[in-house]
Design a protein around this motif. Structure first.
Motif, short mmCIF file in Angstrom:
data_model
loop_
_atom_site.label_atom_id
_atom_site.label_comp_id
_atom_site.label_asym_id
_atom_site.label_seq_id
_atom_site.Cartn_x
_atom_site.Cartn_y
_atom_site.Cartn_z
N MET B 1 0.84 -1.20 0.00
CA MET B 1 0.00 0.00 0.00
C MET B 1 0.87 1.25 0.00
O MET B 1 0.62 2.20 -0.72
CB MET B 1 -0.91 -0.01 1.22
N PHE B 2 1.89 1.25 0.83
CA PHE B 2 2.78 2.41 0.88
C PHE B 2 4.05 2.09 0.10
O PHE B 2 4.99 1.55 0.65
CB PHE B 2 3.15 2.75 2.32
N ARG B 3 4.05 2.39 -1.16
CA ARG B 3 5.21 2.08 -2.00
C ARG B 3 6.30 3.12 -1.79
O ARG B 3 6.04 4.27 -1.41
CB ARG B 3 4.81 2.10 -3.48
N GLN B 34 7.13 0.81 9.99
CA GLN B 34 5.81 0.25 10.21
C GLN B 34 4.97 1.13 11.15
O GLN B 34 3.78 1.33 10.93
CB GLN B 34 6.00 -1.12 10.86
N GLN B 35 5.62 1.65 12.18
CA GLN B 35 4.91 2.46 13.17
C GLN B 35 4.33 3.73 12.57
O GLN B 35 3.19 4.08 12.80
CB GLN B 35 5.87 2.83 14.29
N LEU B 36 5.17 4.43 11.78
CA LEU B 36 4.72 5.67 11.17
C LEU B 36 3.60 5.40 10.16
O LEU B 36 2.63 6.15 10.08
CB LEU B 36 5.90 6.39 10.49
N GLN B 37 3.74 4.30 9.42
CA GLN B 37 2.72 3.96 8.43
C GLN B 37 1.38 3.71 9.12
O GLN B 37 0.33 4.15 8.65
CB GLN B 37 3.15 2.75 7.63
N ALA B 38 1.42 2.99 10.24
CA ALA B 38 0.19 2.69 10.98
C ALA B 38 -0.43 3.98 11.51
O ALA B 38 -1.65 4.16 11.50
CB ALA B 38 0.49 1.73 12.13
N ARG B 39 0.44 4.90 11.94
CA ARG B 39 -0.04 6.18 12.46
C ARG B 39 -0.73 6.99 11.37
O ARG B 39 -1.79 7.57 11.56
CB ARG B 39 1.14 6.96 13.02
N LEU B 41 -2.12 5.91 8.69
CA LEU B 41 -3.38 5.24 8.36
C LEU B 41 -4.47 5.67 9.35
O LEU B 41 -5.59 5.97 8.98
CB LEU B 41 -3.15 3.72 8.45
#
Lengths: 254, 84
Positions: B1-3, B34-39, B41
Motif C-alpha cells: 500500500m505504501f510504495r 511500520q509504526q509511522l505507516q500505521a499512524r 493510516l
C-alpha cells in the motif's frame, strides 16, 4: 412503566466512552453523569480516565471517559491507556463518539473496536454540523453494515443523549461476552496467523485474558506493547519468521 | 500500500517538509517504518489523499488541512511523507 425486575436490572453496567480527539466525548460524559468536567474546543483536554456513577432505570451505570485517540495502535500514551482499559477492565459496552463531519477518519477506530470484539454503540455526534455541511447519512444501512446501533447526537444541545444511553444499556444487557469479529486477511496471512495463534495458545500467554487471535494479529503487526508483554521467545520467533515471509511475499510489512 | 517513491515512477515527488504554505498536494508514499505507516493510516493519510499546507516554517511543525480538519505533523514526520 411496570417492569419485571430481572437479575440484569440490578447489575452494574460499565460504559466506556472512546473516540477521536475533539469529537465530543467529555460533553456527552457530562450530560450522562451530570458532572462538569472541563471541555474545550480543541483536542487533548482529557488526559486521564474519569469515572462517574449514574442510576438509570434500576441499573447502576459506571461511566468512564477516556482520552481521545485515533486508533488502538499504541502510538501515544493515550492510545495505550485506552487499549489497556478496554482489554483489562472489559467494559460491558463501549460508546464510540464519532465526529460526523469527519466520518471516514472516525470510522477507522470504530472498525478497530469491532475487531477487538467490544460490545459497541456509535454516537454520531455533531450531526447538526454535518447536516449543515450537506452531509447525509443512511443510518440504517451504516448500522446494518457495521452491525452496531448508531445514535445521532448533538452534544452541546443534549440531543440524542437519552436514546444513546438506552441503546448502550440494551447492548450491555444483550451481550454476555465479547465477540471478536474475525476479519479475513486472505489466505497467505491467515495461514501465518494460524501458526502464531497455535503457539500463543500453547504458551497460554497474557493469562489467557486476551483473545489469542487478536494477540497474533498484533504480533504480526509488530505491536511493541504486545511484543514486550508476551516475553516468550518461542512465540516471538514464530511471529518474526511469519512477518519476514509475508513481507517477501507481499512487498509490504504486514 | 505504501510504495517507495522510486517505485511509483512519478516525478516531482518531494517531502512534505519542503512544501510551502498555500500549496495543494497529494500523498504519494510514506518513507518511514511500520509504526509511522500505521499512524498515518489512523490519521486518514493514505496514498492519494489530498491536502493543503496551511503553515510550514523551516524550523517548526507542518500544519495541513485534510478532509476539513487541521493536522499538525512534527518536522521529522513531515520529512518522511512524500507528496507531489
Amino acid at each position: 412503566m411496570a417492569q419485571a425486575r430481572t437479575k440484569s436490572d440490578q447489575k452494574e453496567i460499565k460504559i466506556a466512552l472512546t473516540g477521536n480527539p475533539n469529537s465530543g466525548k467529555t460533553t456527552i460524559f457530562n450530560h450522562l453523569t451530570g458532572f462538569h468536567q472541563r471541555v474545550g474546543n480543541y483536542p487533548g483536554v482529557t488526559v486521564e480516565k474519569k469515572e462517574g456513577l449514574v442510576l438509570y432505570e434500576g441499573h447502576h451505570l459506571q461511566i468512564v471517559d477516556l482520552p481521545g485517540i485515533y486508533s488502538l495502535t499504541p502510538y501515544s500514551p493515550e492510545e495505550l491507556i485506552t487499549r489497556r482499559v478496554l482489554l483489562e477492565e472489559k467494559p460491558d459496552v463501549v460508546i464510540d463518539v464519532l465526529d460526523a463531519t469527519n466520518i471516514e477518519r472516525n470510522l477507522y477506530l470504530a472498525t478497530q473496536l469491532k475487531e477487538l470484539g467490544v460490545p459497541l454503540v456509535l454516537a454520531l455526534n455533531m450531526s447538526d454540523e454535518a447536516r449543515a455541511q450537506g452531509i447525509q447519512f443512511d443510518l440504517q444501512k451504516l448500522s446494518a453494515l457495521l452491525g452496531v446501533p448508531i445514535v445521532p447526537t448533538v452534544g452541546h444541545k443534549r440531543e440524542g443523549i437519552g436514546e444513546l444511553l438506552a441503546a448502550a444499556v440494551e447492548v450491555a444487557n444483550a451481550t454476555r461476552d465479547w465477540r471478536e469479529v474475525k476479519i479475513n486477511y486472505g489466505r497467505d496471512i491467515e495461514t501465518e496467523l494460524e501458526n502464531i495463534q497455535r503457539v500463543v495458545e500453547e504458551e497460554g500467554l497474557l493469562n489467557g485474558s486476551y483473545d489469542a487471535r487478536w494477540v497474533s494479529v498484533k504480533l504480526l503487526e509488530g505491536d511493541q506493547d504486545i511484543i514486550e508483554r508476551v516475553r516468550a521467545d518461542r512465540v516471538l520467533t514464530v511471529s518474526e519468521e511469519a512477518s519476514r515471509r509475508l513481507q517477501k511475499l507481499l512487498g509490504d510489512p504486514p | 500500500m505504501f510504495r517507495n517513491a522510486e517505485e511509483t515512477g512519478q516525478s516531482n515527488i518531494r517531502p512534505l517538509s519542503l512544501i510551502k504554505a498555500g500549496e495543494n498536494v497529494k500523498l504519494i508514499s510514506i518513507a518511514g517504518g511500520q509504526q509511522l505507516q500505521a499512524r498515518m493510516l489512523a490519521l486518514g493519510l493514505l496514498p492519494g489523499t489530498s491536502m493543503e499546507v496551511l503553515k510550514n516554517r523551516s524550523d517548526g511543525p507542518v500544519i495541513i488541512i485534510v478532509k476539513g480538519s487541521r493536522l499538525v505533523l512534527g518536522r521529522g514526520m513531515s520529512q518522511d511523507i512524500m507528496v507531489c
